[in-house]
Every structure is written in structure tokens, then in C-alpha cells.
Design an enzyme around this catalytic site. Structure first.
Site, mmCIF file in Angstrom:
data_model
loop_
_atom_site.group_PDB
_atom_site.id
_atom_site.type_symbol
_atom_site.label_atom_id
_atom_site.label_comp_id
_atom_site.label_asym_id
_atom_site.label_seq_id
_atom_site.Cartn_x
_atom_site.Cartn_y
_atom_site.Cartn_z
ATOM 1 C CG ASN A 10 -1.046 5.430 0.253
ATOM 2 O OD1 ASN A 10 -0.211 5.992 -0.696
ATOM 3 N ND2 ASN A 10 -0.683 4.702 0.978
ATOM 4 C CD1 TRP A 11 -3.420 8.593 -5.228
ATOM 5 C CD2 TRP A 11 -2.230 9.955 -6.250
ATOM 6 N NE1 TRP A 11 -4.344 9.560 -5.485
ATOM 7 C CE2 TRP A 11 -3.526 10.566 -6.172
ATOM 8 C CE3 TRP A 11 -1.379 10.765 -7.083
ATOM 9 C CZ2 TRP A 11 -3.984 11.660 -6.742
ATOM 10 C CZ3 TRP A 11 -1.914 11.867 -7.682
ATOM 11 C CH2 TRP A 11 -3.110 12.437 -7.459
ATOM 12 C CE LYS A 12 -1.155 1.391 -0.837
ATOM 13 N NZ LYS A 12 -1.518 -0.170 -0.515
ATOM 14 C CG HIS A 95 1.257 2.225 4.274
ATOM 15 N ND1 HIS A 95 1.351 0.919 3.736
ATOM 16 C CD2 HIS A 95 -0.315 2.765 4.202
ATOM 17 C CE1 HIS A 95 0.337 0.717 2.927
ATOM 18 N NE2 HIS A 95 -0.583 1.681 3.261
ATOM 19 C CD GLU A 97 1.698 -0.849 0.840
ATOM 20 O OE1 GLU A 97 2.251 0.287 0.226
ATOM 21 O OE2 GLU A 97 0.649 -1.570 0.522
ATOM 22 C CD GLU A 167 -3.960 1.616 5.218
ATOM 23 O OE1 GLU A 167 -4.835 2.279 4.563
ATOM 24 O OE2 GLU A 167 -2.746 1.495 5.313
ATOM 25 N N GLY A 173 -4.852 -4.144 -0.330
ATOM 26 C CA GLY A 173 -4.724 -4.516 -2.022
ATOM 27 C C GLY A 173 -5.211 -6.145 -2.542
ATOM 28 C CB SER A 213 -10.069 -4.136 -0.302
ATOM 29 O OG SER A 213 -8.822 -4.847 -0.423
ATOM 30 N N GLY A 234 -6.466 2.819 -1.373
ATOM 31 C CA GLY A 234 -5.123 2.620 -2.138
ATOM 32 C C GLY A 234 -5.689 2.543 -3.686
ATOM 33 N N GLY A 235 -5.777 1.331 -4.183
ATOM 34 C CA GLY A 235 -6.182 1.156 -5.569
ATOM 35 C C GLY A 235 -7.237 1.931 -6.108
HETATM 36 P P1 13P Z 1 -6.033 -0.816 -1.204
HETATM 37 O O1 13P Z 1 -7.154 0.256 -0.958
HETATM 38 O O2 13P Z 1 -5.430 -0.803 -2.459
HETATM 39 O O3 13P Z 1 -6.290 -2.207 -0.421
HETATM 40 O O4 13P Z 1 -4.858 0.043 -0.341
HETATM 41 C C1 13P Z 1 -5.093 0.390 1.094
HETATM 42 C C2 13P Z 1 -3.857 1.087 1.513
HETATM 43 O O5 13P Z 1 -3.090 0.563 2.015
HETATM 44 C C3 13P Z 1 -4.077 2.742 1.863
HETATM 45 O O6 13P Z 1 -2.756 3.271 2.440
#
Ligand code: 13P
Length: 251
Positions: A10-12, A95, A97, A167, A173, A213, A234-235
């Protein structure tokens, strides 16, 4: 029963279209662990570049969100029809967020889930508790409520195209990962909830990813848990080398 794994990036709100093209091309070359599929979810405007870069490969293209309506006066929204025309095959919905920063509730997420499935897209439905909810001992309550709310009206047949992503909000993050055992406990509980909502067979067939993470050095331990069927990253998905380290996990 033997479930497959799904590793999704997920590149956000990261990468420009030209950067997305380069990263997507790198993902096509990554070797996966056994029985594992790769997925990328770039931002809306990066989807055409990413689609072109992965053409003919086994990488699945996903979107990070979608409108709850097919078309019409919804300024700033993106419809399922637009996504499909770009070659998108799946969509991440609910998600944390979207829930916590943009105020999306289960009822809205449920509308999106049903619309995506009706149009033939696969869905990754995200669930997970906040730190406060965890401290209050409400992890299962919260996750079960999000499952029930998000999946209302989704048929048994449609469940074949639904993936759940657990999640925990406090692990996203932050560098804090749920221990493999803690994550496993929630995954097993959610599988039990799916059995109650649908059937034991559907619960056993449904992939439940972990997100929060995930890094190359903790992926294999997480994936080794019996009820963890992949990762929503994510990251660490923004860098080709670290995403490759996760996709190529070896239990
Ligand atoms: P991180 O891997 O950066 O913690 O993000 C997880 C995430 O929200 C994937 O959708």
C-alpha cells in the site's frame, strides 16, 4: 487446509507517476515465496503508469480507496468504473487512515465493499483496533464489529473475493509490530467470527493479512503463524529492496 499468501504494497500518498512506474517495474522482477502472490496499490493518479509497467506480469493492481457510488456529482471521488478501465483488480477499503483521518464509518465502507464486489473487483477489507481500544481489552469487539459492519450483505459466493487485513492502528507506521503471537490470536479470533457469520469452510478459505510495520526482518515470523496469510505493507513497500525482502519471505 492450505491457503495461499498475498503480499500487498500500500503505497499510500507516496510516489509520483514516474516514480511509481519504476517501482512497479521492479516489483514485477521480485521473486515470491512459495504459494505467494504480489499486489501493489499506488495512488489513483499513479495507476496508469503502474498498470503499464506491470503489463503481462503476475503483479495484481489495486486501488487504495473508491467511491461508494458508480458515477455522478461526487467532486474529488473516483469510481469503480474508472478503476476497472485502468486494469485495477482489487481495492483496499476501510483502511484505518480512511476510518480515523477521514471519518469513514462501517456503513459507508460496507457500501463500497458491496459496490466493488458487484463490479467484479476483489476487496481487501481492513480492520483493527486503536491503542486505547487495546488497552481497554476491546480488541475482539472492535474487530468483530468492523467485520460484521463491513461485510453486511456480502454473500457466501462473494466472500471468495474478499481478503481481510488486520492492521492494529498502533502498529501502523510506528515501527511497533504486534508480536507474531498477539497477531495470531486476533487472526484466529477473526477467523472464528467469519465462521459464525458465514461457515467454517469460508472462514478457512479466507485470507487474513497482517499489516503494521511489516519489514523484511519480521515478515517470515509473522507469516509462519497458522492464521496469517500475507501482509499489507506500507513504508517497507516503497523501497524495492525491502519489499522484495518481504515478498520473498521464507518460512
Ligand atoms: P506500515 O507498514 O508503514 O506500518 O503501514 C501499514 C499499513 O497501513 C498498510 O496498509
Amino acid at each position: 487446509m492450505e491457503r495461499s499468501y498475498l503480499i500487498a504494497g500500500n503505497w499510500k500518498m507516496n510516489k509520483t507517476p514516474s516514480e511509481a512506474r519504476v517501482l512497479a517495474a521492479a516489483v514485477t522482477k521480485m521473486k515470491c515465496g512459495a504459494n505467494t502472490r504480489k499486489m501493489i496499490a499506488p495512488s489513483f493518479v499513479c495507476l496508469p503508469a503502474a498498470a503499464e509497467a506491470i503489463k503481462g506480469s503476475d503483479v495484481i493492481l489495486a486501488a487504495q480507496n473508491m467511491a461508494a457510488f458508480e458515477s455522478g456529482a461526487h467532486t474529488g471521488e473516483t469510481s469503480v468504473l474508472m478503476l476497472k478501465e485502468l486494469g485495477v483488480r482489487a481495492v483496499i477499503l476501510g483502511h484505518s487512515e480512511r476510518r480515523h483521518v477521514y471519518g469513514e464509518r462501517d456503513a459507508l465502507i460496507n457500501e463500497k465493499v458491496k459496490l466493488a464486489l458487484a463490479h467484479g473487483l476483489d476487496v481487501i477489507l481492513c480492520i483493527g483496533e486503536t491503542l486505547k481500544e487495546r488497552e481497554q481489552g476491546r480488541v475482539n469487539d472492535v474487530c468483530f464489529g468492523q467485520l460484521e459492519g463491513g461485510l453486511a450483505g456480502v454473500s457466501m459466493e462473494q466472500m471468495a473475493r474478499v481478503v481481510i487485513a488486520y492492521e492494529p492502528v498502533w502498529a501502523i507506521g510506528t515501527g511497533k509490530t504486534a508480536t507474531p503471537e498477539d497477531a495470531q490470536a486476533v487472526h484466529a479470533a477473526c477467523r472464528g467470527k467469519l465462521a459464525a457469520l458465514y461457515s467454517k469452510k469460508i472462514a478457512e478459505c479466507t485470507l487474513i493479512q497482517y499489516g503494521g510495520s511489516v519489514k523484511p526482518d519480521n515478515a517470515a515470523q509473522l507469516m509462519a503463524q497458522p492464521d496469517i496469510d500475507g501482509a499489507l505493507v506500507g513504508g517497507a513497500a516503497l523501497d524495492a529492496e525491502s519489499f522484495a525482502g518481504i515478498a520473498g519471505f521464507n518460512i
